[in-house]
Scaffold this motif. Structure first.
Motif, PDB file in Angstrom:
ATOM      1  N   LEU A 137     -38.031  44.303  10.087  1.00  0.00           N
ATOM      2  CA  LEU A 137     -38.969  43.252  10.468  1.00  0.00           C
ATOM      3  C   LEU A 137     -38.891  42.965  11.963  1.00  0.00           C
ATOM      4  O   LEU A 137     -39.918  42.700  12.615  1.00  0.00           O
ATOM      5  CB  LEU A 137     -38.680  41.987   9.661  1.00  0.00           C
ATOM      6  N   GLU A 138     -37.697  43.031  12.501  1.00  0.00           N
ATOM      7  CA  GLU A 138     -37.532  42.807  13.940  1.00  0.00           C
ATOM      8  C   GLU A 138     -38.268  43.882  14.742  1.00  0.00           C
ATOM      9  O   GLU A 138     -38.960  43.577  15.735  1.00  0.00           O
ATOM     10  CB  GLU A 138     -36.046  42.830  14.293  1.00  0.00           C
TER      11      GLU A 138
ATOM     12  N   ASP B  87     -33.043  36.816  17.121  1.00  0.00           N
ATOM     13  CA  ASP B  87     -32.123  36.131  16.209  1.00  0.00           C
ATOM     14  C   ASP B  87     -32.793  35.334  15.104  1.00  0.00           C
ATOM     15  O   ASP B  87     -32.186  35.066  14.065  1.00  0.00           O
ATOM     16  CB  ASP B  87     -31.202  35.202  17.013  1.00  0.00           C
ATOM     17  N   HIS B  88     -34.044  34.907  15.309  1.00  0.00           N
ATOM     18  CA  HIS B  88     -34.687  34.015  14.345  1.00  0.00           C
ATOM     19  C   HIS B  88     -35.868  34.677  13.630  1.00  0.00           C
ATOM     20  O   HIS B  88     -36.788  33.994  13.178  1.00  0.00           O
ATOM     21  CB  HIS B  88     -35.171  32.755  15.072  1.00  0.00           C
ATOM     22  N   VAL B  89     -35.801  36.001  13.517  1.00  0.00           N
ATOM     23  CA  VAL B  89     -36.888  36.752  12.894  1.00  0.00           C
ATOM     24  C   VAL B  89     -37.156  36.286  11.470  1.00  0.00           C
ATOM     25  O   VAL B  89     -38.297  36.046  11.061  1.00  0.00           O
ATOM     26  CB  VAL B  89     -36.578  38.264  12.899  1.00  0.00           C
ATOM     27  N   MET B  90     -36.050  36.112  10.679  1.00  0.00           N
ATOM     28  CA  MET B  90     -36.227  35.787   9.264  1.00  0.00           C
ATOM     29  C   MET B  90     -36.818  34.392   9.060  1.00  0.00           C
ATOM     30  O   MET B  90     -37.289  34.069   7.970  1.00  0.00           O
ATOM     31  CB  MET B  90     -34.894  35.898   8.535  1.00  0.00           C
TER      32      MET B  90
ATOM     33  N   GLY C 294     -25.615  45.298   3.584  1.00  0.00           N
ATOM     34  CA  GLY C 294     -26.118  46.361   4.450  1.00  0.00           C
ATOM     35  C   GLY C 294     -27.610  46.548   4.311  1.00  0.00           C
ATOM     36  O   GLY C 294     -28.335  46.760   5.288  1.00  0.00           O
ATOM     37  N   GLU C 295     -28.097  46.429   3.064  1.00  0.00           N
ATOM     38  CA  GLU C 295     -29.535  46.568   2.832  1.00  0.00           C
ATOM     39  C   GLU C 295     -30.304  45.379   3.396  1.00  0.00           C
ATOM     40  O   GLU C 295     -31.422  45.512   3.877  1.00  0.00           O
ATOM     41  CB  GLU C 295     -29.811  46.711   1.330  1.00  0.00           C
ATOM     42  N   PHE C 296     -29.704  44.184   3.315  1.00  0.00           N
ATOM     43  CA  PHE C 296     -30.354  43.009   3.886  1.00  0.00           C
ATOM     44  C   PHE C 296     -30.458  43.158   5.409  1.00  0.00           C
ATOM     45  O   PHE C 296     -31.470  42.788   6.016  1.00  0.00           O
ATOM     46  CB  PHE C 296     -29.566  41.748   3.529  1.00  0.00           C
ATOM     47  N   ALA C 297     -29.413  43.693   6.017  1.00  0.00           N
ATOM     48  CA  ALA C 297     -29.444  43.926   7.467  1.00  0.00           C
ATOM     49  C   ALA C 297     -30.531  44.939   7.834  1.00  0.00           C
ATOM     50  O   ALA C 297     -31.201  44.813   8.865  1.00  0.00           O
ATOM     51  CB  ALA C 297     -28.078  44.418   7.943  1.00  0.00           C
TER      52      ALA C 297
END
Length: 882
Positions: free
Chosen positions: A845-846, A810-813, A836-839
């Protein structure tokens, strides 16, 4: 009313035109998004079809499982997803180039050098109007004809091109670099090269240009228009005629002028002095006559002067002493006469001086023989020098080779020669030296060849010569007497010679067939010992001799064990000396220092007249374990061949100028430095930009591919044992190369134990491929969080691994390197992409960080294998780009 109607008509017409333009742009954009992308993919597949051999399986990724922009060697623009670069360097590819390459209309770079492509270069490449860099050197291409007006860089060296200089080349008016060396081009050079106004580098070396005619070099005058020209390389051709005075009209920025191995006649023009920025001037192996012009002294920046094998006569001008920065002078095999000017002693940076095979006379000036900077060699043989060898020869403490043979030198060999402790080659034969061999020569601990033949030397042959590391010793045609030693070089009949006037010699090894030395007794023929002691006196020396032989054999075996590793490496690659490395790195200048570790310092160096930039790793032999590190690295590098491993050029194991052991490895230079310097730049470092997400992914794949190779696909399983960002180096294209194998270990094929099972690293584990994967996992986390695993926040049981694991998912960003997010968000905004692209970015990254956590798991069996890591990273990359 009429004007109102007219206004409406104009308005309607403009609206119609606007709609037409919109429709055209819309249809064009649709075509750009679909048809042209598919055109690129199809063109690449046709390119692949003409590759007959792909031993490294570099094209295995060129299939429908990946978007073509993810294929190895392919780079696309981020906005239009069109192919902008095709880079397949040193992949051992065999085949021809498809004409379909001309349909990749967005290409800016094609680099196919160092493969085995053959056939013709398809003229369709001429359609690539955006092309800026074309590198096809070291292949087997053949009838060249291109028209590329926007081209900046053209590398065609080491192919099989035939025919004349392509006249269309002058149309590439934006060319900065043109390299056509190592081909079979012939005929004249056109004078329309004046159109290449921006040209900086022109290399026509090793072709058949010219026809030995008087006007062969007339084109040089046209190059005066190339006001930015810095390097002009015309060596190894068939240029005839005289060197024109118009050479003085070349660019005032000219630094390199290479004209060697041609058929150029006439004299060196006085106007040569106008080229006051020259660093290298080489006219060797021609038919140049006349004198060396006095104006040579105006070349104040000159460092290397090569005029060997010509017909140059007259005296060496004293003005040469004005060129204080000279480092190499080669004027051998000419007809120079008179004495060496004492002013040459002003050249206090001189490292190599070769004046052999001339007609020089007089005494050797003390000012020259005492230039302490001389290191590579001093060659004055086959002249007519007279008088003694000055004792200032002892100043040459760093000299590697000294040859003054074939002169008329007299007097004794100066004892000061013993101060030249790093000499490897000493040739004094063919003079009139007299007296005994000075005992000080026992200090020449690095000497390998010694020739004192054809002199008037006398006395006994010193025993210490047998203790020196001589591979060749010539003492013939002197007046030596007494017993010939039997140790060292004297024990190998093919390695030494004592024939000729040495009529009073005796003893030595049996193949010499010399008479036995007489046993000397005291006066009155009284025996010095009782008869009963004679057997003891016979047996005791034999026992001592056997003990000495055993000790020598034992030490020799240990020495061979120590040197076998580097010997194998040196046999595999070109050899290089300490003096050459000293010169290449500007005396290991701190300004050339590019990296430092526990066991070695890495310097940037320049070999072959600046043509080859390398990285020189000098071992810190005073550090405990440095020798073992050197041995390990030599062992490993002998068997490694992979595009993502640092390329070894050669190795050096010698003595430095203080007589101390010196060991170094020479690697291919990586212009973009280490991954560590990109992840954690210092204030003094200036980077062009931060690494993007895609670039970091590509580097991660490269490193994982290297591990997969050494773990599973080379002759023996190898563990790197020191994987970290500072040991990952980046080339021009940010392709990653893993280096520093000083701690590497070979693994047993069946037990997974190394040749040093007690060696531990990482989390205190023994050497294993799983331990390498732990290091890789930590590095992956460092690459995408921007945090070092050694930061002060990580203490006790709280590590970088735990820091990331607790943040997932949940806190990747919040923990990712902010520069990645900022750049990706900027790209999303520019392309008007939505949530959608941000997701998709967050998911990417996750997945990466999750992979890093798995690889750095506490238990070895829980870590992912390197081959599976490569597959997973490709999957992540594909998902993000879809």
């Amino acid at each position: 009313m009429a004007s109102s109607n007219m206004f409406r008509r104009v308005l309607n017409l403009s609206l119609i035109l606007s709609w037409l333009l919109f429709a055209m742009n819309f249809s064009g954009s649709v075509a750009a998004a679909s048809f042209t992308n598919e055109t690129d993919r199809q063109a690449l597949l046709v390119f692949k079809d003409l590759i007959r051999e792909d031993p490294l399986a570099v094209l295995s990724s060129w299939n429908d499982s990946l978007h073509f922009c993810e294929w190895k060697g392919v780079t696309c623009g981020r906005q239009h997803q069109r192919v902008t670069a095709l880079v397949l360097v040193s992949q051992n590819l065999v085949g021809s180039v498809s004409p379909q390459i001309g349909r990749l209309t967005f290409l800016r770079k094609i680099h196919l050098n160092n493969n085995s492509f053959h056939g013709t270069i398809p003229p369709d490449i001429g359609q690539l109007f955006r092309l800026q860099s074309l590198s096809l050197c070291q292949n087997s291409f053949r009838d060249l004809g291109l028209t590329l007006p926007n081209l900046n860089y053209l590398y065609l060296g080491a192919n099989k091109f035939l025919g004349s200089f392509p006249p269309s080349m002058a149309n590439a008016s934006r060319l900065l670099i043109l390299d056509m060396s190592g081909n079979d081009f012939a005929g004249p050079i056109p004078t329309n090269l004046r159109n290449l106004r921006d040209l900086k580098y022109l290399n026509l070396n090793n072709n058949r240009f010219g026809s030995s005619k008087p006007d062969d070099l007339s084109f040089i005058g046209s190059l005066a228009n190339c006001t930015n020209l810095r390097d002009l390389i015309l060596s190894g051709n068939q240029f005839g005629g005289v060197l024109p005075g118009s050479i003085a009209n070349l660019s005032s920025k000219l630094e390199t002028l290479l004209l060697g191995w041609n058929k150029i006649s006439g004299s060196i023009p006085q106007e040569i002095g106008n080229l006051n920025n020259l660093y290298i001037l080489a006219i060797q192996d021609n038919m140049i006559s006349g004198n060396i012009p006095e104006s040579i002294g105006k070349l104040s920046k000159l460092q290397q002067l090569g005029i060997v094998i010509n017909n140059i006569s007259g005296k060496i001008p004293p003005s040469i002493g004005n060129i204080t920065g000279l480092s190499l002078v080669g004027a051998a095999k000419n007809m120079l006469e008179g004495s060496i000017p004492a002013e040459l002693g002003n050249c206090t940076n001189l490292q190599g001086l070769d004046l052999k095979s001339n007609r020089l006379t007089g005494m050797i000036p003390e000012q020259v023989i005492g230039i302490s900077s001389l290191s590579i060699g001093l060659f004055l043989d086959l002249n007519e020098f007279t008088g003694p060898l000055p004792s200032l020869v002892g100043n040459l403490k760093n000299l590697g080779a000294l040859s003054i043979s074939g002169n008329k030198l007299t007097g004794e060999i100066p004892s000061a020669l013993g101060s030249c402790q790093v000499l490897e080659y000493l040739d004094l034969h063919g003079n009139f030296f007299e007296g005994a061999i000075p005992s000080s020569l026992d200090q020449l601990k690095g000497i390998q060849q010694l020739d004192l033949s054809q002199n008037n030397l006398s006395g006994q042959i010193p025993e210490f010569l047998g203790k020196l590391p001589l591979m060749l010793l010539n003492l013939s045609h002197n007046m030596f007497e007494g017993e010939v030693p039997k140790v060292g070089v004297f024990n190998n009949i093919s390695a030494f010679s004592v024939v000729g006037k040495n009529m009073k010699l005796c003893g030595g090894i049996q193949p010499l067939h010399l008479p036995a030395c007489p046993i000397k007794f005291p006066k009155k023929n009284k025996r010095p010992f009782p008869d009963k002691m004679i057997p003891l006196l016979i047996i005791l020396p034999i026992v001592l001799l056997l003990a000495c032989l055993f000790l020598i054999f034992y030490r020799l075996k240990k020495y061979q064990q120590r040197t076998s590793h580097v010997s194998l490496l040196e046999n595999q690659y070109p050899k290089i000396t300490y003096a050459e490395l000293l010169h290449a790195t500007n005396k290991f200048s701190p300004s050339n220092l590019i990296g430092e570790g526990r066991y070695g310092s890495v310097y940037k160096g320049s070999l072959n007249f600046g043509e080859h930039i390398v990285a020189v790793k000098v071992l810190k032999l005073q550090e405990h374990g440095a020798n073992k590190s050197f041995t390990a690295e030599c062992d490993v590098l002998r068997i490694l061949r992979h595009r993502n491993l640092i390329k070894i050029i050669t190795a050096c194991s010698s003595l430095d100028f203080k007589g101390k052991d010196f060991k170094a490895l020479v690697f291919e230079f990586m212009p973009n430095g280490s991954l560590d310097s990109w992840l954690h730049p210092t204030q003094a470092e200036v980077q062009g930009s931060n690494l993007t997400l895609v670039q970091r992914l590509s580097i991660a794949i490269d490193v994982a591919s290297a591990l997969d190779y050494i773990h599973h696909h080379c002759e023996m399983t190898i563990c790197h044992c020191d994987l970290k960002p500072s040991n990952v180096l980046l080339d021009d294209d940010l392709c990653a190369h893993v280096g520093d194998f000083g701690l590497a270990r070979f693994m047993s094929a069946n037990t997974n134990l190394s040749n040093n099972a007690h060696f531990k690293y990482g989390m205190g584990e023994e050497v294993s491929t799983e331990a390498d994967m732990y290091s890789y996992g930590i590095m992956l986390l460092e690459m995408f969080t921007g945090k070092r695993p050694t930061e002060s926040m990580f203490i006790d049981n709280f590590s970088l691994h735990n820091y990331v694991m607790f943040a997932l998912p949940d806190h990747v960003m919040e923990i990712v390197d902010s520069t990645i997010i900022l750049e990706e968000l900027e790209g999303l905004n520019k392309n008007r992409r939505g949530e959608g692209e941000f997701a998709k970015l967050k998911s990417c990254l996750e997945s990466i960080l999750q992979l890093g956590v798995i690889c750095s798991a506490k238990l070895p069996h829980e870590r992912m294998d390197s081959g599976n890591v490569v597959k997973e990273l490709h999957r992540i990359t594909k998902a993000y780009n879809e």
